[in-house]
Design an enzyme around this catalytic site. Sequence first.
Site, PDB file in Angstrom:
ATOM      1  N   THR A  94      44.295  44.781  75.445  1.00 40.16           N
ATOM      2  CA  THR A  94      43.164  44.393  76.251  1.00 40.16           C
ATOM      3  C   THR A  94      43.338  45.116  77.603  1.00 40.16           C
ATOM      4  O   THR A  94      44.431  45.051  78.104  1.00 40.16           O
ATOM      5  CB  THR A  94      43.437  42.665  76.707  1.00 40.16           C
ATOM      6  OG1 THR A  94      43.337  41.982  75.467  1.00 40.16           O
ATOM      7  CG2 THR A  94      42.406  42.342  77.755  1.00 40.16           C
ATOM      8  N   LYS A 169      35.956  40.922  75.993  1.00 34.69           N
ATOM      9  CA  LYS A 169      37.316  40.193  75.851  1.00 34.69           C
ATOM     10  C   LYS A 169      37.368  39.815  77.369  1.00 34.69           C
ATOM     11  O   LYS A 169      38.074  38.549  77.754  1.00 34.69           O
ATOM     12  CB  LYS A 169      38.387  41.200  75.442  1.00 34.69           C
ATOM     13  CG  LYS A 169      39.753  40.710  75.552  1.00 34.69           C
ATOM     14  CD  LYS A 169      40.043  39.459  74.764  1.00 34.69           C
ATOM     15  CE  LYS A 169      41.305  38.837  74.796  1.00 34.69           C
ATOM     16  NZ  LYS A 169      42.439  39.900  74.284  1.00 34.69           N
ATOM     17  N   LYS A 244      47.024  39.277  84.062  1.00 33.81           N
ATOM     18  CA  LYS A 244      46.401  40.807  83.952  1.00 33.81           C
ATOM     19  C   LYS A 244      45.015  40.649  83.811  1.00 33.81           C
ATOM     20  O   LYS A 244      44.223  41.214  84.301  1.00 33.81           O
ATOM     21  CB  LYS A 244      47.287  41.272  82.999  1.00 33.81           C
ATOM     22  CG  LYS A 244      46.906  42.674  82.735  1.00 33.81           C
ATOM     23  CD  LYS A 244      47.092  43.254  81.033  1.00 33.81           C
ATOM     24  CE  LYS A 244      46.537  42.656  80.220  1.00 33.81           C
ATOM     25  NZ  LYS A 244      46.393  43.359  78.928  1.00 33.81           N
TER      26      LYS A 244
END
Length: 295
Positions: A94, A169, A244
């Site tokens: 990701t 995502k 994150k």
Amino acid sequence: MQDIAVIGTGNMGAPMSTNLSRSGFTVHAFDIAGEKLAPLETHGVRACKDHADAIAGADMVLTMLPTAHEVRDVFDRHFTQYAGPGCLLVDSSTIDLEDARRLHQDAAGSGYKMLDAPVSGGTAGAAAARLTFMVGGLSDHLDNARPVLEAMGARIIHCGGPGMGQAAKMCNNMMLAIQMASVVEGFHLAKQVGLGDGKLYEVAHSSSADCFSLTAFCPVPGVVENVPAERDYEPGFSTDLMLKDIGIALDAAKRSGLSLTLAPLAASIYRRFSNAGYGDRDFSAIYRLLATDEE
């Protein structure tokens, strides 16, 4: 497409590697933490001594790494050095949308194919080969990779061109982060007014508040089996990784000129929990942080 190199065999990459091997693919794996490789050999995965050993001769290289920095390092220093002509790079990490787009451009400019294919489903989905792959890139590249992805996942969704897998995502995980905060606050409110945890779960699970954070990551111990809360909040999906991912979404919103309201509030909760020393705990462990606030 038979020979697959997997770079990054942590909580997600390890079960993904073993599922590929079980499906008949030849899998060569490497991780800079070498101790992670030995257990994979019992599942038919070849543990490699370095990047070159894993990548040379591979039809496809799958990266599952913590940040864009590691992905970029693998691409610049190893993939372009050792991958054969036309090799397909599938990045399931990701990372930032713009980083993904630059990788696509650089891969194409060097004569390689690429898909950004981050996943949803967590460690349980990885172990059960039930991941959802959100894929960005050219459709013919996805056609080539589909049998490999199907060995690791239950759903493969082509989200659009380069970077659109990462776009999906970041939006999904931003929503998940906010969702968990709402679930946690709901349980704390229930406790405050005398409603039992089990009863709230029973009601919410069978009505309009049902969601993934409630069922797959229920943050309250003693309510749902086999969730991180039953293992002292061992991830799962760590608080630092969630932080994150929210940061990626906030950066994208800032670049696009969009003002978000709920995501910054959720980010502040996870940041406080991480700064308190709990970044390695599952993101559902913010239940403990908010409990402390009430005391």
